[in-house]
Design a protein around this motif. Structure first.
Motif, PDB file in Angstrom:
ATOM      1  N   GLU A 476       0.852  -1.184   0.000  1.00  0.00           N
ATOM      2  CA  GLU A 476       0.000   0.000   0.000  1.00  0.00           C
ATOM      3  C   GLU A 476       0.888   1.234   0.000  1.00  0.00           C
ATOM      4  N   GLU A 477       0.334   2.361  -0.399  1.00  0.00           N
ATOM      5  CA  GLU A 477       1.132   3.576  -0.476  1.00  0.00           C
ATOM      6  C   GLU A 477       1.540   4.048   0.907  1.00  0.00           C
ATOM      7  N   ALA A 478       2.744   4.647   1.001  1.00  0.00           N
ATOM      8  CA  ALA A 478       3.227   5.099   2.299  1.00  0.00           C
ATOM      9  C   ALA A 478       3.912   6.459   2.201  1.00  0.00           C
ATOM     10  N   GLY A 479       3.418   7.337   1.356  1.00  0.00           N
ATOM     11  CA  GLY A 479       3.909   8.708   1.296  1.00  0.00           C
ATOM     12  C   GLY A 479       5.240   8.872   0.571  1.00  0.00           C
ATOM     13  N   TYR A 480       5.810  10.080   0.674  1.00  0.00           N
ATOM     14  CA  TYR A 480       7.060  10.418  -0.005  1.00  0.00           C
ATOM     15  C   TYR A 480       8.197  10.566   0.993  1.00  0.00           C
ATOM     16  N   GLU A 481       9.424  10.229   0.575  1.00  0.00           N
ATOM     17  CA  GLU A 481      10.610  10.458   1.410  1.00  0.00           C
ATOM     18  C   GLU A 481      11.704  11.113   0.572  1.00  0.00           C
ATOM     19  N   ASP A 482      12.562  11.915   1.250  1.00  0.00           N
ATOM     20  CA  ASP A 482      13.691  12.531   0.558  1.00  0.00           C
ATOM     21  C   ASP A 482      14.594  11.446  -0.008  1.00  0.00           C
ATOM     22  N   SER A 483      15.161  11.709  -1.160  1.00  0.00           N
ATOM     23  CA  SER A 483      15.994  10.689  -1.786  1.00  0.00           C
ATOM     24  C   SER A 483      17.043  11.344  -2.679  1.00  0.00           C
ATOM     25  N   GLU A 484      18.210  10.685  -2.759  1.00  0.00           N
ATOM     26  CA  GLU A 484      19.282  11.201  -3.627  1.00  0.00           C
ATOM     27  C   GLU A 484      19.084  10.667  -5.020  1.00  0.00           C
ATOM     28  N   LEU A 485      18.353  11.420  -5.831  1.00  0.00           N
ATOM     29  CA  LEU A 485      17.991  10.942  -7.155  1.00  0.00           C
ATOM     30  C   LEU A 485      18.833  11.600  -8.238  1.00  0.00           C
ATOM     31  N   VAL A 486      19.120  10.826  -9.268  1.00  0.00           N
ATOM     32  CA  VAL A 486      19.848  11.361 -10.413  1.00  0.00           C
ATOM     33  C   VAL A 486      19.197  10.829 -11.691  1.00  0.00           C
ATOM     34  N   LYS A 487      19.528  11.489 -12.808  1.00  0.00           N
ATOM     35  CA  LYS A 487      19.008  10.996 -14.086  1.00  0.00           C
ATOM     36  C   LYS A 487      20.149  10.396 -14.896  1.00  0.00           C
ATOM     37  N   MET A 488      19.960   9.162 -15.313  1.00  0.00           N
ATOM     38  CA  MET A 488      20.969   8.498 -16.132  1.00  0.00           C
ATOM     39  C   MET A 488      20.503   8.500 -17.591  1.00  0.00           C
ATOM     40  N   THR A 489      21.429   8.884 -18.480  1.00  0.00           N
ATOM     41  CA  THR A 489      21.065   8.878 -19.901  1.00  0.00           C
ATOM     42  C   THR A 489      21.858   7.805 -20.640  1.00  0.00           C
ATOM     43  N   ASP A 498      16.633   9.834 -25.643  1.00  0.00           N
ATOM     44  CA  ASP A 498      15.805  10.304 -24.521  1.00  0.00           C
ATOM     45  C   ASP A 498      14.879   9.228 -23.961  1.00  0.00           C
ATOM     46  N   ALA A 499      14.372   8.375 -24.852  1.00  0.00           N
ATOM     47  CA  ALA A 499      13.410   7.371 -24.392  1.00  0.00           C
ATOM     48  C   ALA A 499      14.049   6.312 -23.499  1.00  0.00           C
ATOM     49  N   LEU A 500      15.379   6.283 -23.437  1.00  0.00           N
ATOM     50  CA  LEU A 500      16.046   5.312 -22.564  1.00  0.00           C
ATOM     51  C   LEU A 500      16.548   5.948 -21.263  1.00  0.00           C
ATOM     52  N   SER A 501      16.248   7.226 -21.026  1.00  0.00           N
ATOM     53  CA  SER A 501      16.690   7.859 -19.776  1.00  0.00           C
ATOM     54  C   SER A 501      15.892   7.313 -18.597  1.00  0.00           C
ATOM     55  N   VAL A 502      16.544   7.243 -17.447  1.00  0.00           N
ATOM     56  CA  VAL A 502      15.836   6.817 -16.236  1.00  0.00           C
ATOM     57  C   VAL A 502      16.258   7.653 -15.044  1.00  0.00           C
ATOM     58  N   SER A 507      22.907   5.423  -5.429  1.00  0.00           N
ATOM     59  CA  SER A 507      23.635   4.204  -5.082  1.00  0.00           C
ATOM     60  C   SER A 507      23.529   3.132  -6.162  1.00  0.00           C
ATOM     61  N   GLN A 508      22.611   3.303  -7.111  1.00  0.00           N
ATOM     62  CA  GLN A 508      22.409   2.228  -8.080  1.00  0.00           C
ATOM     63  C   GLN A 508      22.952   2.523  -9.453  1.00  0.00           C
ATOM     64  N   VAL A 509      23.504   3.727  -9.583  1.00  0.00           N
ATOM     65  CA  VAL A 509      23.930   4.163 -10.909  1.00  0.00           C
ATOM     66  C   VAL A 509      24.985   3.227 -11.514  1.00  0.00           C
ATOM     67  N   ASP A 510      26.022   2.876 -10.732  1.00  0.00           N
ATOM     68  CA  ASP A 510      27.096   2.054 -11.290  1.00  0.00           C
ATOM     69  C   ASP A 510      26.581   0.718 -11.782  1.00  0.00           C
ATOM     70  N   LEU A 511      25.806   0.087 -10.932  1.00  0.00           N
ATOM     71  CA  LEU A 511      25.285  -1.234 -11.259  1.00  0.00           C
ATOM     72  C   LEU A 511      24.381  -1.188 -12.491  1.00  0.00           C
ATOM     73  N   VAL A 512      23.408  -0.303 -12.444  1.00  0.00           N
ATOM     74  CA  VAL A 512      22.444  -0.212 -13.540  1.00  0.00           C
ATOM     75  C   VAL A 512      23.131   0.282 -14.809  1.00  0.00           C
ATOM     76  N   GLY A 513      24.013   1.249 -14.670  1.00  0.00           N
ATOM     77  CA  GLY A 513      24.721   1.800 -15.816  1.00  0.00           C
ATOM     78  C   GLY A 513      25.501   0.729 -16.555  1.00  0.00           C
ATOM     79  N   ARG A 514      26.223  -0.115 -15.794  1.00  0.00           N
ATOM     80  CA  ARG A 514      27.012  -1.178 -16.418  1.00  0.00           C
ATOM     81  C   ARG A 514      26.108  -2.245 -17.031  1.00  0.00           C
ATOM     82  N   ASP A 515      25.048  -2.555 -16.296  1.00  0.00           N
ATOM     83  CA  ASP A 515      24.107  -3.552 -16.766  1.00  0.00           C
ATOM     84  C   ASP A 515      23.458  -3.143 -18.097  1.00  0.00           C
ATOM     85  N   TRP A 516      23.070  -1.886 -18.178  1.00  0.00           N
ATOM     86  CA  TRP A 516      22.363  -1.424 -19.377  1.00  0.00           C
ATOM     87  C   TRP A 516      23.237  -1.466 -20.616  1.00  0.00           C
TER      88      TRP A 516
END
Ligand code: GDP
Ligand code: MG
Length: 600
Positions: A476-489, A498-502, A507-516
């Motif tokens: 169930e929904e539990a509101g919003y929390e502050d987060s260190e967000l970035v945009k990966m292109t 642009d359609a592949l940006s996320v 903390s997940q940039v390295d892993l996801v970046g390499r994976d993609w």
């Protein structure tokens, strides 16, 4: 039929515990459908529902039943079991006074059993627990009975033990509904007042609205008003679902049925709205929160010539599903398309499948995004649904105070031997444990706060995979929390796609970046030149892969030979290209988009 001989009830359960099968048995028992009909699961109308065996839209059906010499009108409202559709569950429940809580006697209570129980309990409904599938060799009714007692603290002394499949004890279900569930509490003499709790689009008559009539009577020809929009309608048809639309000329206090009143689109039918007669002001019934889209994705035609056709298809499909939000979107990589908002990823997949099935459209879906929130230094906020709206470096420094992401409270139930694996999974998904309890000697219920973004991708598959399929899950929904967000292109030969940006947590940039880059390398064909695939945060490169050039000339082998064969080959190559998207000079296949996430 007087209101005291009416019962409005639903069946709630975890998915696959047998709701639709039980509904079929009850319809047969009351001769609403013939028992020899091979048309199983009549309430699951849509083709996707049949294919996937899930109920997406709630269906209502009226049955007549004789009990102790009296005639009863029983209105059964079928509900979907999946977490994405809990909104549908709660609106269906609002038209009921009671519910059958169906539990598989072999599997025991599961995450959606718990979630659905609390939805019904919160609405003050009479809850009748029922053990199903007692015919199974693995059924352990006594053990499951204890689970129900300890989890819900309900009276299980006279619990029904049935098999919806073989029919054992099926005849005990309706008497129990009549005896235990209260009749609807309206007044026949007060001015007409009804709750709009569902609607759909019918290609012959237009929008059909399902009403739960609280007070008074509505007749064919009546003029009614929506309390929400103040719009007036003339009722051209009124009746009950039996199981198809059966005109009756009127519906009175306590009844559940449909009306047709000249609405053009399903978005005119505001779920939770109150209808009353013109000039007879009534107090509006407690409504609902409108459904919130929690997952957004771009949807584009593979062939840009299909835009018009797809636009029509999307319009038609959303006529029937007002919970999908639609906005036009333009992408440099994919051209014109739409940004659609869904209740969850299953909802999204079901919509995509309907679009493909019913309208034969070949489509590209981008990586889903959850609604992120920007908190500005001046205190204002903005919700963004598309990575393209993510603030760039300059804007961020100048105006943005914080970024936030939506959180959920997740409930998981599983055999305790999987505890370690479940804790590990939630840990890698940035989860925070809130509680865990044993529902019996062997099974654990665990609650976690998790970012919604971590849950909407492949969390469910991972959960199933790591628990050999035994863990179940709901949230169930539990509101919003502050987060260190970035945009990966993603860059192809230095051109951003642009359609592949996320949007990701830092903390997940390295892993996801390499994976993609690896996955993209796997789906992009070698071209006549080198293709460099990169992922980046702004100008900082995260990862890189190169696909080296290949000399590929399909006509080379038949030079000097047969001309028509040569033409055919060229034609084939051209058709192949139609299913590709060109990014600069690089061909990107359909699979490079959302599909590559699950087909890896
Ligand atoms: P729903 O997702 O809750 O609507 O579940 P369904 O009614 O679609 O049932 C899921 C599966 O369980 C189907 O394959 C049914 O045939 C099966 N099923 C339902 N009730 C029983 C039962 O009483 N006994 C057995 N053995 N199987 C059942
Ligand atoms: Mg079903």
């Amino acid at each position: 039929i007087p209101a005291e001989n009416i019962r409005n009830f639903s069946i709630i359960a975890h998915i696959d515990h047998g709701k639709s099968t039980l509904a079929d048995r009850l319809l047969e028992l009351t001769n609403t459908i013939s028992s020899r009909g091979s048309n199983k699961q009549v309430l699951d109308k849509l083709k996707v529902e049949r294919e996937r065996g899930i109920t997406v839209k709630a269906q209502t059906v009226s049955m007549f039943y004789k009990y102790k010499g009296k005639n009863y009108l029983l209105n059964l409202i079928d509900t979907p079991g999946h977490v994405d559709f809990s909104y549908e569950v709660s609106r269906s429940l609002a038209a009921c006074q009671g519910t059958l809580l169906l539990v598989d006697a072999a599997q025991g209570i599961q995450a959606q059993t718990v979630a659905n129980f609390y939805l019904a309990y919160g609405q003050g409904l009479e809850i009748i627990p029922v053990l199903n599938k007692i015919d199974l060799p693995g059924a352990e009714p006594d053990r499951v009975l204890k689970q129900i007692q300890s989890a819900f603290e309900v009276d299980t002394s006279s619990i029904l033990k049935i098999s919806a499949k073989t029919g054992i004890n099926i005849e005990s279900v309706l008497p129990s509904v009549i005896e235990k569930i209260p009749c609807p509490k309206g007044s026949m003499t007060k001015p007409f007042r009804a709750l709009l709790f569902d609607s759909w689009y019918d290609k012959y008559v237009g929008v059909v609205c399902m009403l739960g009539v609280v007070d008074g009577t509505i007749r064919k020809g009546d003029k009614v008003v929506s309390a929400y929009s103040d719009t007036r309608y003339e009722v051209t048809e009124v009746g009950i679902m039996h199981p198809e639309q059966l005109p009756t000329g009127y519906l009175h206090s306590g009844q559940v049925g449909y009306i047709v009143c000249g609405m053009k689109t399903a978005s005119e039918a505001h779920i939770g709205d109150t209808f009353h007669h013109i000039g007879k002001k009534v107090e509006a019934l407690p409504g609902f929160q409108p459904a919130q889209s929690m997952v957004f994705a771009g949807i584009f035609p593979v062939d840009t010539n299909d835009f018009k056709k797809m636009d029509d298809s999307i319009k038609k499909l959303t006529l029937n599903d007002a919970s999908v939000s639609v906005h036009k979107e333009t992408s440099n990589a994919l051209g014109q398309g739409w940004r659609l908002g869904f209740l969850g990823t299953l909802h999204m997949d079901v919509f995509r499948q309907r679009l493909e099935n019913e309208y034969e459209a070949n489509i590209i879906v981008t990586q889903p995004t959850v609604p992120y929130r920007i908190v500005y230094k001046d205190g204002t906020t903005k919700t963004i649904r598309n990575p393209s709206e993510f603030p760039d470096g300059d804007e961020r420094a100048a105006r943005v105070s914080r970024l936030q992401e939506p959180m959920v409270l997740a409930t998981m139930i599983f055999p305790d031997e999987y505890m370690g694996k479940m804790i590990e999974l939630c840990g890698t998904r940035r989860g925070e444990q809130r509680e865990y309890v044993y529902v019996d000697e062997k099974r654990v219920m665990m609650k976690y706060i998790l970012p919604l973004a971590e849950v909407v991708t492949d969390f469910y598959d991972e959960l199933k995979g790591r628990s050999s399929g035994y863990a179940t899950f709901d949230y169930e929904e539990a509101g919003y929390e502050d987060s260190e967000l970035v945009k990966m292109t993603v860059l192809l030969n230095s051109k951003p796609v642009d359609a592949l940006s996320v949007i990701l947590h830092r903390s997940q940039v390295d892993l996801v970046g390499r994976d993609w880059v690896k996955r993209l390398k796997g789906v992009i064909q070698r071209q006549l030149f080198d293709v460099v695939i990169q992922t980046a945060l702004g100008t900082k490169i995260v990862a890189r892969e190169t696909i080296s050039a290949l000399r590929k000339n399909v006509t080379a082998k038949c030079y000097g030979g047969d001309v028509s064969r040569k033409m055919k080959l060229l034609q084939k190559q051209k058709e192949g290209k139609k299913r590709m998207k060109m990014i600069g000079n690089v061909e990107l296949p359909q699979k490079a988009f959302y599909d590559f996430m699950d087909n890896n």
